[in-house]
Motif scaffolding. Structure first.
Motif, PDB file in Angstrom:
ATOM      1  N   SER A   2      74.039  10.457 -16.269  1.00 44.05           N
ATOM      2  CA  SER A   2      75.188  11.336 -16.646  1.00 44.05           C
ATOM      3  C   SER A   2      76.053  11.024 -17.774  1.00 44.05           C
ATOM      4  CB  SER A   2      75.739  11.696 -15.392  1.00 44.05           C
ATOM      5  OG  SER A   2      75.180  12.432 -14.304  1.00 44.05           O
ATOM      6  N   ALA A   3      76.282  11.643 -18.594  1.00 47.31           N
ATOM      7  CA  ALA A   3      77.216  11.514 -19.794  1.00 47.31           C
ATOM      8  C   ALA A   3      78.593  12.208 -19.338  1.00 47.31           C
ATOM      9  CB  ALA A   3      76.622  12.270 -20.979  1.00 47.31           C
ATOM     10  N   THR A   4      78.546  13.288 -18.428  1.00 51.19           N
ATOM     11  CA  THR A   4      80.015  13.499 -17.845  1.00 51.19           C
ATOM     12  C   THR A   4      80.108  13.581 -16.370  1.00 51.19           C
ATOM     13  OG1 THR A   4      78.592  15.677 -17.301  1.00 51.19           O
ATOM     14  CG2 THR A   4      79.490  15.692 -19.714  1.00 51.19           C
ATOM     15  N   PHE A   5      81.451  13.675 -16.160  1.00 57.10           N
ATOM     16  CA  PHE A   5      81.570  13.354 -14.784  1.00 57.10           C
ATOM     17  C   PHE A   5      81.255  14.199 -13.356  1.00 57.10           C
ATOM     18  CE2 PHE A   5      84.776  13.549 -11.278  1.00 57.10           C
ATOM     19  CZ  PHE A   5      84.883  12.207 -10.842  1.00 57.10           C
ATOM     20  N   ALA A   6      80.997  15.376 -13.826  1.00 62.81           N
ATOM     21  CA  ALA A   6      80.535  16.217 -12.668  1.00 62.81           C
ATOM     22  C   ALA A   6      79.315  15.855 -12.063  1.00 62.81           C
ATOM     23  CB  ALA A   6      80.627  17.779 -13.144  1.00 62.81           C
ATOM     24  N   PRO A   7      78.154  15.526 -12.790  1.00 64.54           N
ATOM     25  CA  PRO A   7      76.975  15.116 -12.432  1.00 64.54           C
ATOM     26  C   PRO A   7      77.018  13.878 -11.676  1.00 64.54           C
ATOM     27  CG  PRO A   7      76.697  16.080 -14.377  1.00 64.54           C
ATOM     28  CD  PRO A   7      78.133  16.046 -14.107  1.00 64.54           C
ATOM     29  N   TYR A   8      77.666  12.957 -12.159  1.00 66.61           N
ATOM     30  CA  TYR A   8      77.944  11.796 -11.694  1.00 66.61           C
ATOM     31  C   TYR A   8      78.475  11.629 -10.081  1.00 66.61           C
ATOM     32  CZ  TYR A   8      80.316   7.429 -10.869  1.00 66.61           C
ATOM     33  OH  TYR A   8      80.995   6.165 -10.269  1.00 66.61           O
ATOM     34  N   ALA A   9      79.883  12.381 -10.222  1.00 62.56           N
ATOM     35  CA  ALA A   9      80.350  12.433  -8.920  1.00 62.56           C
ATOM     36  C   ALA A   9      79.650  13.095  -7.804  1.00 62.56           C
ATOM     37  CB  ALA A   9      81.535  13.344  -9.548  1.00 62.56           C
ATOM     38  N   VAL A  10      78.958  14.329  -8.209  1.00 60.57           N
ATOM     39  CA  VAL A  10      78.298  14.873  -7.369  1.00 60.57           C
ATOM     40  C   VAL A  10      76.983  14.105  -6.683  1.00 60.57           C
ATOM     41  CG1 VAL A  10      76.525  16.608  -6.652  1.00 60.57           C
ATOM     42  CG2 VAL A  10      78.805  17.350  -7.800  1.00 60.57           C
ATOM     43  N   ALA A  11      76.266  13.382  -7.444  1.00 61.34           N
ATOM     44  CA  ALA A  11      75.068  12.657  -6.890  1.00 61.34           C
ATOM     45  C   ALA A  11      75.792  11.273  -6.244  1.00 61.34           C
ATOM     46  CB  ALA A  11      74.519  12.118  -8.112  1.00 61.34           C
ATOM     47  N   THR A  12      76.920  10.821  -6.819  1.00 66.42           N
ATOM     48  CA  THR A  12      77.111   9.753  -6.139  1.00 66.42           C
ATOM     49  C   THR A  12      77.916   9.943  -4.782  1.00 66.42           C
ATOM     50  OG1 THR A  12      78.038   8.562  -8.180  1.00 66.42           O
ATOM     51  CG2 THR A  12      78.933   7.594  -6.016  1.00 66.42           C
ATOM     52  N   SER A  13      78.489  11.067  -4.539  1.00 59.57           N
ATOM     53  CA  SER A  13      79.279  11.409  -3.207  1.00 59.57           C
ATOM     54  C   SER A  13      77.999  11.568  -2.348  1.00 59.57           C
ATOM     55  CB  SER A  13      80.129  12.588  -3.277  1.00 59.57           C
ATOM     56  OG  SER A  13      79.120  13.762  -3.784  1.00 59.57           O
ATOM     57  N   VAL A  14      76.964  11.992  -2.426  1.00 62.78           N
ATOM     58  CA  VAL A  14      75.971  12.464  -1.457  1.00 62.78           C
ATOM     59  C   VAL A  14      74.549  11.257  -1.409  1.00 62.78           C
ATOM     60  CG1 VAL A  14      76.219  14.864  -1.760  1.00 62.78           C
ATOM     61  CG2 VAL A  14      74.395  13.646  -2.881  1.00 62.78           C
ATOM     62  N   PHE A  15      74.834  10.121  -2.302  1.00 68.74           N
ATOM     63  CA  PHE A  15      73.759   9.052  -2.253  1.00 68.74           C
ATOM     64  C   PHE A  15      73.508   8.444  -0.954  1.00 68.74           C
ATOM     65  CE2 PHE A  15      72.342   4.956  -3.767  1.00 68.74           C
ATOM     66  CZ  PHE A  15      71.262   5.475  -4.274  1.00 68.74           C
ATOM     67  N   ALA A  16      74.548   7.876  -0.629  1.00 70.90           N
ATOM     68  CA  ALA A  16      74.228   7.096   0.774  1.00 70.90           C
ATOM     69  C   ALA A  16      74.093   8.022   1.860  1.00 70.90           C
ATOM     70  CB  ALA A  16      75.822   6.409   1.235  1.00 70.90           C
ATOM     71  N   ALA A  17      74.298   9.182   2.082  1.00 72.81           N
ATOM     72  CA  ALA A  17      74.054  10.307   2.947  1.00 72.81           C
ATOM     73  C   ALA A  17      72.684  10.331   3.165  1.00 72.81           C
ATOM     74  CB  ALA A  17      74.755  11.406   2.713  1.00 72.81           C
ATOM     75  N   VAL A  18      71.857  10.250   1.997  1.00 67.04           N
ATOM     76  CA  VAL A  18      70.513  10.433   1.985  1.00 67.04           C
ATOM     77  C   VAL A  18      69.957   9.548   3.234  1.00 67.04           C
ATOM     78  CG1 VAL A  18      68.247  10.436   0.729  1.00 67.04           C
ATOM     79  CG2 VAL A  18      70.407  11.819  -0.015  1.00 67.04           C
ATOM     80  N   MET A  19      70.368   8.246   2.751  1.00 62.60           N
ATOM     81  CA  MET A  19      69.726   6.814   3.273  1.00 62.60           C
ATOM     82  C   MET A  19      70.261   7.030   4.948  1.00 62.60           C
ATOM     83  SD  MET A  19      68.351   3.925   3.048  1.00 62.60           S
ATOM     84  CE  MET A  19      67.723   2.449   4.209  1.00 62.60           C
ATOM     85  N   ILE A  20      71.359   7.330   5.275  1.00 61.82           N
ATOM     86  CA  ILE A  20      71.907   7.475   6.506  1.00 61.82           C
ATOM     87  C   ILE A  20      70.902   8.547   7.453  1.00 61.82           C
ATOM     88  CG2 ILE A  20      73.783   8.057   8.114  1.00 61.82           C
ATOM     89  CD1 ILE A  20      75.718   7.133   5.706  1.00 61.82           C
ATOM     90  N   PHE A  21      70.946   9.740   6.483  1.00 66.44           N
ATOM     91  CA  PHE A  21      70.206  10.656   7.206  1.00 66.44           C
ATOM     92  C   PHE A  21      68.650  10.390   7.508  1.00 66.44           C
ATOM     93  CE2 PHE A  21      67.464  14.613   7.105  1.00 66.44           C
ATOM     94  CZ  PHE A  21      68.018  15.569   8.112  1.00 66.44           C
ATOM     95  N   THR A  22      68.161   9.959   6.523  1.00 65.65           N
ATOM     96  CA  THR A  22      66.547   9.314   6.689  1.00 65.65           C
ATOM     97  C   THR A  22      66.246   8.542   7.601  1.00 65.65           C
ATOM     98  OG1 THR A  22      66.454  10.098   4.224  1.00 65.65           O
ATOM     99  CG2 THR A  22      64.456   8.754   5.410  1.00 65.65           C
ATOM    100  N   HIS A  23      67.335   7.257   7.571  1.00 58.93           N
ATOM    101  CA  HIS A  23      67.026   6.256   8.460  1.00 58.93           C
ATOM    102  C   HIS A  23      67.249   6.602   9.907  1.00 58.93           C
ATOM    103  CE1 HIS A  23      68.259   1.892   9.762  1.00 58.93           C
ATOM    104  NE2 HIS A  23      66.948   1.920   9.820  1.00 58.93           N
ATOM    105  N   THR A  24      68.227   7.445   9.998  1.00 61.42           N
ATOM    106  CA  THR A  24      68.521   7.935  11.640  1.00 61.42           C
ATOM    107  C   THR A  24      66.905   8.489  12.082  1.00 61.42           C
ATOM    108  OG1 THR A  24      70.573   8.406  11.043  1.00 61.42           O
ATOM    109  CG2 THR A  24      69.569   9.461  13.187  1.00 61.42           C
ATOM    110  N   PHE A  25      66.069   8.992  11.470  1.00 62.82           N
ATOM    111  CA  PHE A  25      65.102   9.629  11.892  1.00 62.82           C
ATOM    112  C   PHE A  25      63.886   8.622  11.992  1.00 62.82           C
ATOM    113  CE2 PHE A  25      66.684  13.870  10.892  1.00 62.82           C
ATOM    114  CZ  PHE A  25      66.075  14.678  11.910  1.00 62.82           C
ATOM    115  N   ALA A  26      63.957   7.630  10.744  1.00 63.40           N
ATOM    116  CA  ALA A  26      63.025   6.642  11.068  1.00 63.40           C
ATOM    117  C   ALA A  26      63.305   5.475  12.166  1.00 63.40           C
ATOM    118  CB  ALA A  26      62.991   5.624   9.606  1.00 63.40           C
ATOM    119  N   PHE A  27      64.501   5.462  12.385  1.00 64.19           N
ATOM    120  CA  PHE A  27      65.295   4.390  13.660  1.00 64.19           C
ATOM    121  C   PHE A  27      64.546   5.178  14.831  1.00 64.19           C
ATOM    122  CE2 PHE A  27      67.605   2.987  17.128  1.00 64.19           C
ATOM    123  CZ  PHE A  27      68.158   1.605  16.620  1.00 64.19           C
ATOM    124  N   GLY A  28      64.665   6.547  15.016  1.00 61.59           N
ATOM    125  CA  GLY A  28      64.321   7.151  16.261  1.00 61.59           C
ATOM    126  C   GLY A  28      62.789   7.030  16.460  1.00 61.59           C
TER     127      GLY A  28
END
Length: 403
Positions: free
Chosen positions: A306-332
């Protein structure tokens, strides 16, 4: 809010007061709260890595590779600890071990504040990792032996999201005002709270001695593939997350904007765990764990390119959420395949084997090839993650039939 422990693995309650669990092996609210606190303390790296590495570079004047190595030593220590303690989950007193682990981590972080010199910091990072890995192994093992491990781990994920908001909202400003050592004072405080909580009300559950010492079955092949797949996702997570703050700053987005993005990340992290809990039984876990790494890799490419702020901000804000969501299912899924709790007690080893490599690998790539190389590495790791997680057996993933 109470969670029944599997009768086969909760035949004995080792509690000095007897208030943690009733005769049926049912966790009280106080015990669940302690498990949430311990989960947040033990998983502090998942929240803190960008501030951690960023502080080591910005305040301690280390280069990316040196900063990444310190984080790697902490995570590697947690891996070694988890590999040692997870097979012994049912043979050691959980309350004492969790308290000892987090207490030792508290002292290690206090030591980092007090000392000066890279070598001493390296040793204390490793000690803190070993200690917190011990506490986290017994925490996750206890969660995994519950009747509804998917749901209880989702609650833990929600608690981590709340913790992330507080940490990411306050810590960067405190560090800017009081210096880099403030980060390790905060870490010491977090571990200290976990120590006190574990000493007071950790559910020290163990099996009867005859059951604990009996030969336990080997893990099924699906368990090993699942563990490796989670480790691959953790590698991508830590490799990228360690440098997400520096990427924003070096791209000229400004300290205030980058800090606001990290706070937004904490807010977003409130949602994936409860959503994962609601979707248990409504969506096939096998599909979730295969899609998760792909989404993760796409976000890495967006953040690094990302050369501009908006794509960086959106992708960063949801980045950890992907791991949390996926790992919850994997843990179960893993908890249902292996009801002894040993597989999920090795969660720190799964997560932190990848996470331990991530900061050092990321720092080396950034030092020699720039931030864009992180995206290439993420794509390669994703291929391995999808392959491994696709091997989690669908016949075991009835999503609620055995939860």
């Amino acid at each position: 809010m109470e969670t029944d422990l599997s009768a086969a693995h909760a035949a004995h309650v080792d509690s000095p007061t007897g208030t943690d669990a009733d005769a049926a092996g049912r966790l009280r609210v106080s015990a669940i709260v302690v498990l949430m606190i311990a989960h947040c303390a033990g998983m502090v790296d998942l929240v803190a890595l960008p501030v951690w590495v960023g502080t080591l570079i910005g305040a301690y004047r280390l280069d990316a590779q040196q900063a990444g190595l310190l984080a790697t030593l902490f995570l590697a220590g947690a891996v070694v600890s988890s590999l040692f303690f997870s097979p012994r989950l049912n043979r050691l007193p959980a309350r004492a071990m969790a308290t000892l682990g987090f207490g030792t981590a508290t002292l290690a972080f206090v030591g980092i504040v007090a000392i000066d010199g890279y070598a001493a910091m390296a040793v204390l990072h490793a000690v803190a990792g070993i200690a917190s890995g011990c506490g986290l192994s017994f925490t996750h093992g206890t969660i995994g032996r519950s009747r509804r491990p998917h749901r209880l781990f989702a609650i833990a994920g929600l608690a981590l999201g709340v913790f992330a908001i507080a940490f990411l909202g306050a810590t960067p400003a405190l560090i800017a005002q009081h210096g880099g050592a403030t980060l390790f004072r905060v870490f010491a405080g977090v571990m200290g709270v976990a120590t006190v909580a574990c000493a007071l009300a950790f559910p020290s559950l163990r099996t009867q001695r005859s059951a604990a010492t009996a030969a336990e079955p080997r893990f099924e092949r699906a368990v090993w593939f699942g563990m490796v797949g989670v480790g691959c996702m953790a590698l991508t997570q830590s490799m990228m997350f360690s440098f997400v703050q520096r990427i924003g700053l070096d791209h000229g987005f400004g300290f205030g904007a980058v800090t606001a993005t990290l706070i937004a990340l904490g807010l977003v992290d409130l949602f994936p765990a409860p959503v994962a809990a609601l979707l248990e039984g409504r969506i096939a876990g096998r599909r979730v764990v295969q899609a998760g790494p792909i989404v993760q890799a796409v976000l890495v490419l967006v953040i690094t390119q990302s050369a501009t702020f908006a794509p960086y901000a959106v992708a960063t804000s949801v980045f950890a959420a992907v791991m949390i969501f996926t790992h919850t299912f994997a843990f179960g899924m893993l908890a249902r395949i292996d009801r002894t709790g040993r597989a999920v007690a090795a969660t720190p080893a799964m997560l932190m084997t990848g996470a331990a490599i991530g900061p050092l690998l990321g720092g080396t790539l950034v030092k020699h090839s720039g931030y864009g190389s992180l995206g290439v590495a993420a794509v390669v790791i994703t291929v391995a993650a999808v392959f491994c997680l696709s091997r989690l057996e669908g016949r075991r993933d009835s999503q609620g039939a055995r939860a």
